[in-house]
Design a protein around this motif. Structure first.
Motif, PDB file in Angstrom:
ATOM      1  N   LEU A  28      89.261  39.189  77.916  1.00  0.00           N
ATOM      2  CA  LEU A  28      90.705  39.214  78.156  1.00  0.00           C
ATOM      3  C   LEU A  28      91.126  37.977  78.938  1.00  0.00           C
ATOM      4  N   LYS A  29      92.330  37.506  78.666  1.00  0.00           N
ATOM      5  CA  LYS A  29      92.890  36.353  79.374  1.00  0.00           C
ATOM      6  C   LYS A  29      93.908  36.842  80.391  1.00  0.00           C
ATOM      7  N   MET A  30      93.662  36.535  81.675  1.00  0.00           N
ATOM      8  CA  MET A  30      94.585  36.935  82.733  1.00  0.00           C
ATOM      9  C   MET A  30      95.919  36.219  82.525  1.00  0.00           C
ATOM     10  N   THR A  31      97.006  36.977  82.595  1.00  0.00           N
ATOM     11  CA  THR A  31      98.331  36.391  82.423  1.00  0.00           C
ATOM     12  C   THR A  31      99.176  36.455  83.689  1.00  0.00           C
ATOM     13  N   GLU A  32      98.803  37.314  84.632  1.00  0.00           N
ATOM     14  CA  GLU A  32      99.578  37.463  85.867  1.00  0.00           C
ATOM     15  C   GLU A  32      98.648  37.901  86.985  1.00  0.00           C
ATOM     16  N   ASP A  33      98.793  37.275  88.145  1.00  0.00           N
ATOM     17  CA  ASP A  33      98.004  37.639  89.330  1.00  0.00           C
ATOM     18  C   ASP A  33      98.986  37.831  90.475  1.00  0.00           C
ATOM     19  N   PHE A  34      99.206  39.083  90.861  1.00  0.00           N
ATOM     20  CA  PHE A  34     100.140  39.397  91.936  1.00  0.00           C
ATOM     21  C   PHE A  34      99.359  39.591  93.231  1.00  0.00           C
ATOM     22  N   ARG A  35      99.369  38.584  94.074  1.00  0.00           N
ATOM     23  CA  ARG A  35      98.748  38.589  95.403  1.00  0.00           C
ATOM     24  C   ARG A  35      97.249  38.896  95.382  1.00  0.00           C
ATOM     25  N   GLY A  36      96.600  38.687  94.250  1.00  0.00           N
ATOM     26  CA  GLY A  36      95.181  39.001  94.167  1.00  0.00           C
ATOM     27  C   GLY A  36      94.892  40.489  94.249  1.00  0.00           C
ATOM     28  N   GLU A  37      95.909  41.308  94.033  1.00  0.00           N
ATOM     29  CA  GLU A  37      95.769  42.767  94.113  1.00  0.00           C
ATOM     30  C   GLU A  37      96.113  43.462  92.805  1.00  0.00           C
ATOM     31  N   TRP A  38      96.845  42.771  91.958  1.00  0.00           N
ATOM     32  CA  TRP A  38      97.298  43.347  90.689  1.00  0.00           C
ATOM     33  C   TRP A  38      97.134  42.258  89.636  1.00  0.00           C
ATOM     34  N   ILE A  39      96.232  42.476  88.682  1.00  0.00           N
ATOM     35  CA  ILE A  39      95.925  41.491  87.660  1.00  0.00           C
ATOM     36  C   ILE A  39      96.384  42.041  86.314  1.00  0.00           C
ATOM     37  N   GLU A  40      97.168  41.260  85.579  1.00  0.00           N
ATOM     38  CA  GLU A  40      97.671  41.706  84.285  1.00  0.00           C
ATOM     39  C   GLU A  40      97.072  40.904  83.146  1.00  0.00           C
ATOM     40  N   TYR A  41      96.928  41.592  82.036  1.00  0.00           N
ATOM     41  CA  TYR A  41      96.457  41.007  80.788  1.00  0.00           C
ATOM     42  C   TYR A  41      97.446  41.422  79.704  1.00  0.00           C
ATOM     43  N   ASP A  42      98.297  40.486  79.264  1.00  0.00           N
ATOM     44  CA  ASP A  42      99.242  40.806  78.202  1.00  0.00           C
ATOM     45  C   ASP A  42      98.509  40.819  76.876  1.00  0.00           C
ATOM     46  N   LEU A  43      98.694  41.903  76.166  1.00  0.00           N
ATOM     47  CA  LEU A  43      98.064  42.101  74.871  1.00  0.00           C
ATOM     48  C   LEU A  43      99.150  42.380  73.850  1.00  0.00           C
ATOM     49  N   ALA A  44      98.844  42.160  72.602  1.00  0.00           N
ATOM     50  CA  ALA A  44      99.812  42.490  71.557  1.00  0.00           C
ATOM     51  C   ALA A  44     100.199  43.959  71.691  1.00  0.00           C
ATOM     52  N   GLY A  45     101.471  44.210  71.885  1.00  0.00           N
ATOM     53  CA  GLY A  45     101.942  45.584  71.978  1.00  0.00           C
ATOM     54  C   GLY A  45     101.930  46.187  73.366  1.00  0.00           C
ATOM     55  N   GLY A  46     101.498  45.446  74.383  1.00  0.00           N
ATOM     56  CA  GLY A  46     101.521  46.018  75.723  1.00  0.00           C
ATOM     57  C   GLY A  46     100.791  45.188  76.743  1.00  0.00           C
ATOM     58  N   CYS A  47     100.655  45.743  77.905  1.00  0.00           N
ATOM     59  CA  CYS A  47     100.017  45.066  79.027  1.00  0.00           C
ATOM     60  C   CYS A  47      98.996  46.015  79.648  1.00  0.00           C
ATOM     61  N   PHE A  48      97.839  45.484  79.967  1.00  0.00           N
ATOM     62  CA  PHE A  48      96.803  46.222  80.679  1.00  0.00           C
ATOM     63  C   PHE A  48      96.680  45.588  82.057  1.00  0.00           C
ATOM     64  N   ALA A  49      96.571  46.401  83.081  1.00  0.00           N
ATOM     65  CA  ALA A  49      96.472  45.885  84.449  1.00  0.00           C
ATOM     66  C   ALA A  49      95.341  46.579  85.190  1.00  0.00           C
ATOM     67  N   ILE A  50      94.740  45.833  86.114  1.00  0.00           N
ATOM     68  CA  ILE A  50      93.782  46.412  87.054  1.00  0.00           C
ATOM     69  C   ILE A  50      94.296  46.104  88.452  1.00  0.00           C
ATOM     70  N   THR A  51      94.008  47.014  89.382  1.00  0.00           N
ATOM     71  CA  THR A  51      94.528  46.820  90.735  1.00  0.00           C
ATOM     72  C   THR A  51      93.668  47.514  91.770  1.00  0.00           C
ATOM     73  N   ASN A  52      93.668  46.921  92.957  1.00  0.00           N
ATOM     74  CA  ASN A  52      93.063  47.574  94.114  1.00  0.00           C
ATOM     75  C   ASN A  52      94.119  47.836  95.184  1.00  0.00           C
ATOM     76  N   MET A  53      95.383  47.645  94.843  1.00  0.00           N
ATOM     77  CA  MET A  53      96.455  47.792  95.828  1.00  0.00           C
ATOM     78  C   MET A  53      96.833  49.246  96.093  1.00  0.00           C
ATOM     79  N   LEU A  54      96.239  50.177  95.391  1.00  0.00           N
ATOM     80  CA  LEU A  54      96.569  51.582  95.593  1.00  0.00           C
ATOM     81  C   LEU A  54      95.675  52.258  96.630  1.00  0.00           C
ATOM     82  N   GLY A  55      94.680  51.509  97.123  1.00  0.00           N
ATOM     83  CA  GLY A  55      93.796  52.051  98.146  1.00  0.00           C
ATOM     84  C   GLY A  55      93.134  53.341  97.701  1.00  0.00           C
ATOM     85  N   ASP A  56      93.127  54.334  98.571  1.00  0.00           N
ATOM     86  CA  ASP A  56      92.517  55.617  98.252  1.00  0.00           C
ATOM     87  C   ASP A  56      93.477  56.567  97.540  1.00  0.00           C
TER      88      ASP A  56
END
Length: 119
Positions: A28-56
């Motif tokens: 996957l190609k990273m398309t957005e990095d929000f403060r190093g806590e929320w990383i987005e990957y824009d894909l055809a038809g949507g966006c997939f994100a991973i994050t550690n900003m939600l804590g526990d």
């Protein structure tokens, strides 16, 4: 009322390890990095994100599934309407740098994010 899926998000504990997997192992190609806590990957038809900003608040799980966000016309109006019907609101409408969103609980106990992208 629902226009599209805004994003699908997975919580992660170790963002560096997760990025290695999604970017290097899956390609996957990273398309957005929000403060190093929320990383987005824009894909055809949507966006997939991973994050550690939600804590526990939300933790990774192989047996409880992911999270979905629906793009809506008006987060405040829809949240108020659902609340009036007795639907539990987990997160009242709130602003982020890129959207306005709320989280409601479906009748089965699942979190559903209502998302309104800013222009």
């Amino acid at each position: 009322m629902i226009k599209k899926i805004a994003f699908t998000m997975y919580p992660v504990k170790n963002l560096k390890r997760a990025r290695k997997f999604y970017e290097e192992d899956l390609g996957l190609k990273m398309t957005e990095d929000f403060r190093g806590e929320w990383i987005e990957y824009d894909l055809a038809g949507g966006c997939f994100a991973i994050t550690n900003m939600l804590g526990d608040y939300v933790t990774p799980s192989s047996n409880s599934g992911g999270s979905i966000a629906f793009e809506v016309d008006n987060v405040d109006e829809l949240t108020s309407r659902l609340k009036a019907k007795g639907i539990q609101v987990k997160l009242e409408p709130t602003d982020t740098p890129v959207c306005r969103m709320s989280v409601v609980i479906d009748p089965e106990g699942n979190s559903v994010t209502l998302h309104q992208a800013k222009d």
